[in-house]
Design an enzyme around this catalytic site. Structure first.
Site, PDB file in Angstrom:
ATOM      1  N   ARG A  48       0.816  -1.216   0.000  1.00 38.04           N
ATOM      2  CA  ARG A  48       0.000   0.000   0.000  1.00 38.04           C
ATOM      3  C   ARG A  48       0.854   1.272   0.000  1.00 38.04           C
ATOM      4  O   ARG A  48       0.638   2.159  -0.817  1.00 38.04           O
ATOM      5  CB  ARG A  48      -0.977  -0.016   1.175  1.00 38.04           C
ATOM      6  CG  ARG A  48      -1.794   1.240   1.272  1.00 38.04           C
ATOM      7  CD  ARG A  48      -3.035   1.141   2.166  1.00 38.04           C
ATOM      8  NE  ARG A  48      -3.031   0.086   3.116  1.00 38.04           N
ATOM      9  CZ  ARG A  48      -2.585   0.182   4.383  1.00 38.04           C
ATOM     10  NH1 ARG A  48      -2.050   1.316   4.811  1.00 38.04           N
ATOM     11  NH2 ARG A  48      -2.662  -0.846   5.186  1.00 38.04           N
ATOM     12  N   TYR A 100     -12.870  22.840 -10.895  1.00 38.37           N
ATOM     13  CA  TYR A 100     -13.363  21.493 -11.189  1.00 38.37           C
ATOM     14  C   TYR A 100     -14.562  21.209 -10.293  1.00 38.37           C
ATOM     15  O   TYR A 100     -14.474  21.259  -9.070  1.00 38.37           O
ATOM     16  CB  TYR A 100     -12.254  20.473 -10.978  1.00 38.37           C
ATOM     17  CG  TYR A 100     -12.719  19.045 -11.132  1.00 38.37           C
ATOM     18  CD1 TYR A 100     -13.433  18.640 -12.255  1.00 38.37           C
ATOM     19  CD2 TYR A 100     -12.464  18.100 -10.146  1.00 38.37           C
ATOM     20  CE1 TYR A 100     -13.885  17.343 -12.393  1.00 38.37           C
ATOM     21  CE2 TYR A 100     -12.898  16.794 -10.277  1.00 38.37           C
ATOM     22  CZ  TYR A 100     -13.614  16.417 -11.396  1.00 38.37           C
ATOM     23  OH  TYR A 100     -14.063  15.135 -11.527  1.00 38.37           O
ATOM     24  N   ASP A 173      -3.624  23.377  -8.573  1.00 39.66           N
ATOM     25  CA  ASP A 173      -4.074  22.309  -9.454  1.00 39.66           C
ATOM     26  C   ASP A 173      -3.611  22.676 -10.855  1.00 39.66           C
ATOM     27  O   ASP A 173      -4.152  23.571 -11.492  1.00 39.66           O
ATOM     28  CB  ASP A 173      -5.595  22.180  -9.389  1.00 39.66           C
ATOM     29  CG  ASP A 173      -6.134  21.063 -10.278  1.00 39.66           C
ATOM     30  OD1 ASP A 173      -5.412  20.599 -11.182  1.00 39.66           O
ATOM     31  OD2 ASP A 173      -7.300  20.668 -10.088  1.00 39.66           O
ATOM     32  N   LYS A 198      -5.457  12.689 -16.685  1.00 37.68           N
ATOM     33  CA  LYS A 198      -5.571  13.548 -17.858  1.00 37.68           C
ATOM     34  C   LYS A 198      -4.263  13.580 -18.655  1.00 37.68           C
ATOM     35  O   LYS A 198      -3.858  12.556 -19.208  1.00 37.68           O
ATOM     36  CB  LYS A 198      -6.014  14.935 -17.413  1.00 37.68           C
ATOM     37  CG  LYS A 198      -7.202  14.934 -16.450  1.00 37.68           C
ATOM     38  CD  LYS A 198      -8.427  14.227 -16.980  1.00 37.68           C
ATOM     39  CE  LYS A 198      -9.695  14.484 -16.177  1.00 37.68           C
ATOM     40  NZ  LYS A 198      -9.692  14.037 -14.780  1.00 37.68           N
TER      41      LYS A 198
END
Length: 390
Positions: A48, A100, A173, A198
């Site tokens: 993890r 967003y 961002d 993206k």
């Protein structure tokens, strides 16, 4: 000094020492063996937080952004929310009015119920940010630039100065710009966040997120802990695919930026288009700032407003052949979307707006396809198209 294109193409120059492979391997193992003395000589305990497949993509992005350390997450939302969850209840944060939509919804709902005090501000206006900042109370300023879906530009250097004077951190961002066009840490940002789904991946086959830190400090340790303990980590195969995408990042983004700029310039004079949102246009708000902080292009994203309203906009999207009607952005295929339908009631997005993600197809083909659809939709055929959300 190694240029960023070389760093991306050669995976920071990594070679698999076990076999000499140029492509990093995938390590699907979820756990790692202890030595007889009960130690972990390879430094890894459990997949993890410690899967070695993460390292290639994280180190490549870290080098491209000029960061101290990078963490990968299972989605862009997981990456973004980890930054806010590292704050304390009661902390004041500032975010853009237009951003967003999923993260804006999370901030307005979950973050406020969790105890954060959130103000949504026009962050294209540095004076508005200055007025909203509360010295000693504001702990995080969140900037998205260019900001989805109208590609608003914020001045990163100015925002960093204002945030730091107030005792806050600046997180940017930079999904739409990518490190090809903007490096926020070099402009004073403390954190850079990406929806790696993206442009960083670029092939519409991985959901991923990333956070890059300017320095390792107590706040970064909190984000690391959230990543490890909340478990929103990337799987090894997805990390490998992300690294695959990073190798062609510069080729793709530069081609998409050139194509988007040509489309924006041609659509700006199209009689069926009332407005074009793209930072290259001299009349675009924030054009001067974009010229200063974006290098090598203005990105592959643009939006247009269609004369005739929502019905004409939806009819345009319905009649394209090359553009694909789909959510997301940054892939090699060009996408078109009636954004207000996706965001739903309460969206600040005009209902006649189409969001365009430019791929790597022929720019001429893309323009002709869209122009034909615009002409058809605005000369009488739009009336029969429903405005209902998909």
């Amino acid at each position: 000094m190694t240029e960023p294109e070389t760093i991306a193409a050669q995976t920071v120059g990594r070679i698999d020492p076990s076999v000499g492979a140029l492509i990093p391997p995938i390590h699907p193992s979820t756990t790692f063996e202890r030595a007889p003395d009960n130690s972990f000589p390879e430094g890894r305990i459990y997949s993890r937080p410690d899967n070695p497949t993460y390292a290639a993509a994280a180190q490549t992005l870290n080098a491209l952004e000029g960061g101290a350390e990078t963490l990968l997450f299972s989605s862009g939302m997981a990456a973004a929310t980890a930054v806010f969850l590292a704050l304390d209840p009661g902390d004041h944060v500032i975010a853009p009015k237009v951003m967003y939509w999923a993260l804006r919804g999370w901030l307005a709902d979950f973050a406020t119920r969790w105890g954060l005090r959130v103000d949504f501000v026009d962050l294209a206006d540095a004076t508005a940010l200055e007025a909203a900042a509360r010295p000693g109370e504001t702990r995080l300023v969140w900037v998205e630039t260019p900001a989805n879906p109208m590609w608003t530009i914020s001045d990163i250097a100015a925002a960093a100065a204002i945030a730091h004077r107030a005792g806050a951190r600046l997180a940017v961002d930079s999904t739409a710009a990518s490190p090809v066009l903007t490096r926020p840490l070099s402009l004073g940002a403390d954190l850079v966040v990406h929806s790696a789904t993206k442009y960083l991946n670029g092939h519409s086959d991985v959901v991923a997120g990333a956070v890059v830190a300017a320095r390792r400090d107590e706040f970064w340790d909190r984000i690391r802990m959230i990543s490890a303990r909340n478990g929103a980590v990337l799987g090894p195969f997805e990390a490998w695919l992300l690294q695959r995408g990073l190798r062609t990042l510069f080729l793709r983004v530069r081609a998409q930026s050139r194509s988007a700029q040509e489309l924006a310039e041609r659509l700006a004079t199209h009689e069926a288009v009332s407005e074009v949102f793209y930072p290259c246009l001299p009349a675009f708000r924030g054009h001067d700032v974009a010229q200063r902080q974006m290098h090598g292009g203005y990105g592959g994203m643009l939006s247009i407003r269609v004369r005739g309203g929502a019905a004409a906009a939806i009819a345009t999207a319905a009649q394209v052949k090359i553009w694909k009607r789909a959510t997301s952005l940054g892939g090699v295929e060009s996408l078109i979307e009636h954004r207000a339908s996706v965001e739903g009631p309460g969206t600040p997005v005009p209902d006649d707006l189409l969001r365009l993600s430019t791929g790597i197809e022929s720019t001429s083909d893309l323009f002709e396809d869209l122009a034909r659809a615009l002409d058809s939709a605005t000369t009488g055929s739009a009336e029969s198209v429903s405005v209902a959300a998909p």
